[in-house]
Scaffold this motif. Sequence first.
Motif, PDB file in Angstrom:
ATOM      1  N   LEU A  65       0.836  -1.203   0.000  1.00 26.27           N
ATOM      2  CA  LEU A  65       0.000   0.000   0.000  1.00 26.27           C
ATOM      3  C   LEU A  65       0.875   1.259   0.000  1.00 26.27           C
ATOM      4  CD1 LEU A  65      -2.894   1.178   0.218  1.00 26.27           C
ATOM      5  CD2 LEU A  65      -2.646   1.057   2.726  1.00 26.27           C
ATOM      6  N   THR A  66       1.935   1.249   0.819  1.00 27.49           N
ATOM      7  CA  THR A  66       2.824   2.415   0.910  1.00 27.49           C
ATOM      8  C   THR A  66       3.589   2.633  -0.389  1.00 27.49           C
ATOM      9  OG1 THR A  66       3.053   2.124   3.298  1.00 27.49           O
ATOM     10  CG2 THR A  66       4.753   3.415   2.188  1.00 27.49           C
ATOM     11  N   LYS A  67       4.015   1.565  -1.034  1.00 26.69           N
ATOM     12  CA  LYS A  67       4.708   1.720  -2.322  1.00 26.69           C
ATOM     13  C   LYS A  67       3.825   2.439  -3.333  1.00 26.69           C
ATOM     14  CE  LYS A  67       7.874  -2.262  -2.243  1.00 26.69           C
ATOM     15  NZ  LYS A  67       8.161  -3.584  -2.885  1.00 26.69           N
ATOM     16  N   GLY A  68       2.550   2.067  -3.347  1.00 25.32           N
ATOM     17  CA  GLY A  68       1.631   2.739  -4.253  1.00 25.32           C
ATOM     18  C   GLY A  68       1.504   4.215  -3.945  1.00 25.32           C
ATOM     19  N   TRP A  69       1.397   4.535  -2.658  1.00 26.63           N
ATOM     20  CA  TRP A  69       1.305   5.946  -2.266  1.00 26.63           C
ATOM     21  C   TRP A  69       2.599   6.688  -2.585  1.00 26.63           C
ATOM     22  CZ3 TRP A  69      -2.675   8.822  -1.659  1.00 26.63           C
ATOM     23  CH2 TRP A  69      -3.885   8.295  -1.166  1.00 26.63           C
ATOM     24  N   LEU A  70       3.742   6.033  -2.432  1.00 24.75           N
ATOM     25  CA  LEU A  70       5.010   6.685  -2.716  1.00 24.75           C
ATOM     26  C   LEU A  70       5.087   7.083  -4.188  1.00 24.75           C
ATOM     27  CD1 LEU A  70       7.735   7.632  -1.677  1.00 24.75           C
ATOM     28  CD2 LEU A  70       8.630   5.329  -2.046  1.00 24.75           C
ATOM     29  N   SER A  71       4.627   6.230  -5.077  1.00 26.73           N
ATOM     30  CA  SER A  71       4.613   6.569  -6.503  1.00 26.73           C
ATOM     31  C   SER A  71       3.739   7.783  -6.766  1.00 26.73           C
ATOM     32  CB  SER A  71       4.109   5.378  -7.327  1.00 26.73           C
ATOM     33  OG  SER A  71       4.990   4.282  -7.212  1.00 26.73           O
ATOM     34  N   ARG A  72       2.589   7.836  -6.102  1.00 23.93           N
ATOM     35  CA  ARG A  72       1.672   8.960  -6.315  1.00 23.93           C
ATOM     36  C   ARG A  72       2.253  10.257  -5.745  1.00 23.93           C
ATOM     37  NH1 ARG A  72      -4.020   6.669  -4.153  1.00 23.93           N
ATOM     38  NH2 ARG A  72      -4.787   8.661  -5.010  1.00 23.93           N
ATOM     39  N   VAL A  73       2.931  10.171  -4.609  1.00 28.61           N
ATOM     40  CA  VAL A  73       3.556  11.371  -4.022  1.00 28.61           C
ATOM     41  C   VAL A  73       4.681  11.871  -4.922  1.00 28.61           C
ATOM     42  CG1 VAL A  73       4.955  12.203  -2.085  1.00 28.61           C
ATOM     43  CG2 VAL A  73       2.932  10.798  -1.635  1.00 28.61           C
ATOM     44  N   LEU A  91       9.293  12.507   1.516  1.00 28.40           N
ATOM     45  CA  LEU A  91       8.551  11.645   0.596  1.00 28.40           C
ATOM     46  C   LEU A  91       8.169  10.341   1.284  1.00 28.40           C
ATOM     47  CD1 LEU A  91      10.846  12.172  -2.517  1.00 28.40           C
ATOM     48  CD2 LEU A  91       8.682  13.315  -2.044  1.00 28.40           C
ATOM     49  N   ASN A  92       9.121   9.731   1.986  1.00 30.51           N
ATOM     50  CA  ASN A  92       8.835   8.491   2.696  1.00 30.51           C
ATOM     51  C   ASN A  92       7.780   8.691   3.777  1.00 30.51           C
ATOM     52  OD1 ASN A  92      10.510   6.667   1.324  1.00 30.51           O
ATOM     53  ND2 ASN A  92      12.307   7.267   2.535  1.00 30.51           N
ATOM     54  N   PHE A  93       7.879   9.798   4.495  1.00 25.06           N
ATOM     55  CA  PHE A  93       6.864  10.067   5.519  1.00 25.06           C
ATOM     56  C   PHE A  93       5.485  10.187   4.894  1.00 25.06           C
ATOM     57  CE2 PHE A  93       4.035  13.165   7.445  1.00 25.06           C
ATOM     58  CZ  PHE A  93       3.799  12.543   8.664  1.00 25.06           C
ATOM     59  N   CYS A  94       5.372  10.991   3.835  1.00 32.38           N
ATOM     60  CA  CYS A  94       4.060  11.205   3.222  1.00 32.38           C
ATOM     61  C   CYS A  94       3.463   9.884   2.742  1.00 32.38           C
ATOM     62  CB  CYS A  94       4.171  12.187   2.066  1.00 32.38           C
ATOM     63  SG  CYS A  94       4.449  13.897   2.584  1.00 32.38           S
ATOM     64  N   ALA A  95       4.287   9.024   2.157  1.00 28.13           N
ATOM     65  CA  ALA A  95       3.781   7.749   1.655  1.00 28.13           C
ATOM     66  C   ALA A  95       3.236   6.892   2.797  1.00 28.13           C
ATOM     67  CB  ALA A  95       4.885   7.005   0.911  1.00 28.13           C
ATOM     68  N   CYS A 130      -0.604  17.609  -0.447  1.00 25.00           N
ATOM     69  CA  CYS A 130      -1.151  16.266  -0.274  1.00 25.00           C
ATOM     70  C   CYS A 130      -2.573  16.327   0.268  1.00 25.00           C
ATOM     71  CB  CYS A 130      -0.269  15.445   0.659  1.00 25.00           C
ATOM     72  SG  CYS A 130       1.346  14.993  -0.032  1.00 25.00           S
ATOM     73  N   SER A 131      -2.803  17.225   1.209  1.00 21.43           N
ATOM     74  CA  SER A 131      -4.137  17.362   1.787  1.00 21.43           C
ATOM     75  C   SER A 131      -5.172  17.692   0.718  1.00 21.43           C
ATOM     76  CB  SER A 131      -4.127  18.446   2.867  1.00 21.43           C
ATOM     77  OG  SER A 131      -5.425  18.694   3.352  1.00 21.43           O
ATOM     78  N   GLU A 132      -4.810  18.652  -0.148  1.00 18.54           N
ATOM     79  CA  GLU A 132      -5.740  19.085  -1.196  1.00 18.54           C
ATOM     80  C   GLU A 132      -5.863  18.037  -2.301  1.00 18.54           C
ATOM     81  OE1 GLU A 132      -6.222  22.784  -4.392  1.00 18.54           O
ATOM     82  OE2 GLU A 132      -4.705  22.867  -2.805  1.00 18.54           O
ATOM     83  N   HIS A 133      -4.728  17.519  -2.765  1.00 17.46           N
ATOM     84  CA  HIS A 133      -4.740  16.622  -3.920  1.00 17.46           C
ATOM     85  C   HIS A 133      -5.386  15.274  -3.585  1.00 17.46           C
ATOM     86  CE1 HIS A 133      -3.319  15.321  -7.872  1.00 17.46           C
ATOM     87  NE2 HIS A 133      -2.982  14.159  -7.308  1.00 17.46           N
TER      88      HIS A 133
END
Length: 569
Positions: free
Chosen positions: A267-275, A320-324, A360-363
């Motif tokens: 799940l985090t890998k997917g979010w990392l790509s999006r971030v 980036l890692n934190f956001c993911a 990130c909050s908005e997007h």
Amino acid sequence: MSQRSPHRWSWNQNMAAPSSDTRAGRAERSVRERVPPLLTDLYQFTMAYAYWRAGRHQEPAVFELFFRDNPFGGGFSLFAGLLDCLLFLRSFHFTDGDVEFLRSVLPPATDPAFFQFLRDLDCSGVTLCSVPEGTVVFARVPLMEVAGPLAVVQLLETSLLCLVNYASLVCSNAARFRLAAGPRRKLLEMGLRRAQGPDGGLTASRYSHIGGFDLTSNVQAGFLFGIPVAGTMAHSYVTSFTSLEEVWPQTLVAVNGDPDPVDVVSLTKGWLSRVCELLGAEPGKIREGELAAFLSYAIAYPQNFLPVIDSYSVGCSGLLNFCAVALALSELGFRPVGVRLDSGDLCGQSVDVRRVFRLCSEHFSIPSFESLLIVGTNNISEQSVAELNKKENEINVVGVGTHLVTCTRQPSLGCVYKLVEVRGRPRMKISEDPQKSTVPGRKAVYRLVDAEGHPFLDLLCLAADSPPEAGVPLSCFPLGCGDAATSVTPAQVTCLRQEVFSKGQVTQPLCSAAETRAKVQSSLQTLHPRHKRLQEPDSYTVALSEKLRNLVTEIQRGSSGDSNFLFAN
């Protein structure tokens, strides 16, 4: 600076709070263990023996405790340490082991009966009058008056000074940090590893909280004194990981009650790509070990995720890692807490981090992401805290260690304990250095307040003097102004000291750390801003009453005649 934060800012504060009675019992045991009667200077015992040998040990005597200069070049200090002084007096007695050790270190000519005198000694004959703990105080004002049999009150000197000096100093230092930070920014004390030993660390945590800090990293201080504790991870935790293969377990159950575990790594890998896509970041610069560390910690504490993000590069990896990881937690219904910055330009980095949080909050339509906490730590001083208010920044919590607990700018408050009366007769130290001369006689201390509610003068009077009255003009002599008198008219008058210990018992309710902390803030709020300025404050006036000034002059004039005894018949 963003101050919105719907979640707990005291991350990882999950300990059960002990009752106030339990904490009071722990504090008293702590004082008995840390401050036994032998925690004093040897010359206290040699003087006590000489008094005893001369038959003077029971003579009524009065000592005062005060300091000569306000600390850190400031306009005020805070009085702290009274609770420990009271607990020390209440439990004061010598054990057989104490007496046997004294027998081995005092000169062989010491009369054996003196050791029995010590074995039977306690503070049942001692009376302590004191300024309330947490009160704003000023140089030369007697904070404590200790009255009782001469030998006993002499023996108490070093211990009382030890309990008050550092407590008042670090409490005052903490208050200055609070003034520099302003009322809304949270302050975390994290100086245990830099403190002068375990007792220094505990004392610093306790009195920093009383002086205005919100949190401590010191777990024992939380246990003993009920201070909220906080902390998550160090750089060593982050750098101990090298690969996602080290993350275990790799699943979490969502908050919504779905029993099926979710693969958080995927799940985090997917979010990392999006971030990375949102921010235009280069995935090749992201540290896999850092991501593994964040994931491992988040799986362990999904509701308290606040990592340090500058182990490698904030912009290229840590953020980036934190956001993911935080976005993955959010998807599962958890609430990440924020990040810690520990190097570089904290103000500039915090602005960049907040910008990414808002994006990130908005997007990704996660409103809480915008108000994640940003904690700043990195050799923070009073000056650097003050500069935060002058620069654009998004720091919500400031962690302070070395400069707080070691009181870098001034290592000692310099409290002293001086004899002012014996057998009802005033005593005065007359020194070639006027700063070291003392003010004789038993005293009352009054705080004069103006029509706007601000204290403007502390008046020292003889105990037998009539107290000043509100609305009535009075003549007094400000210290440091020679023989010049001034006339003042107070709108209000407060007696600054009260009896707190008598006949072996504490005579006022013992205050908790929270109560004393509230007293500090209310006392500081009454102080005029010109006295609270961190740089070049106006001097606060401390003055003698006319009768006390006359006594000082009389003793000074008569002192030169004391040498005439050599020529007397």
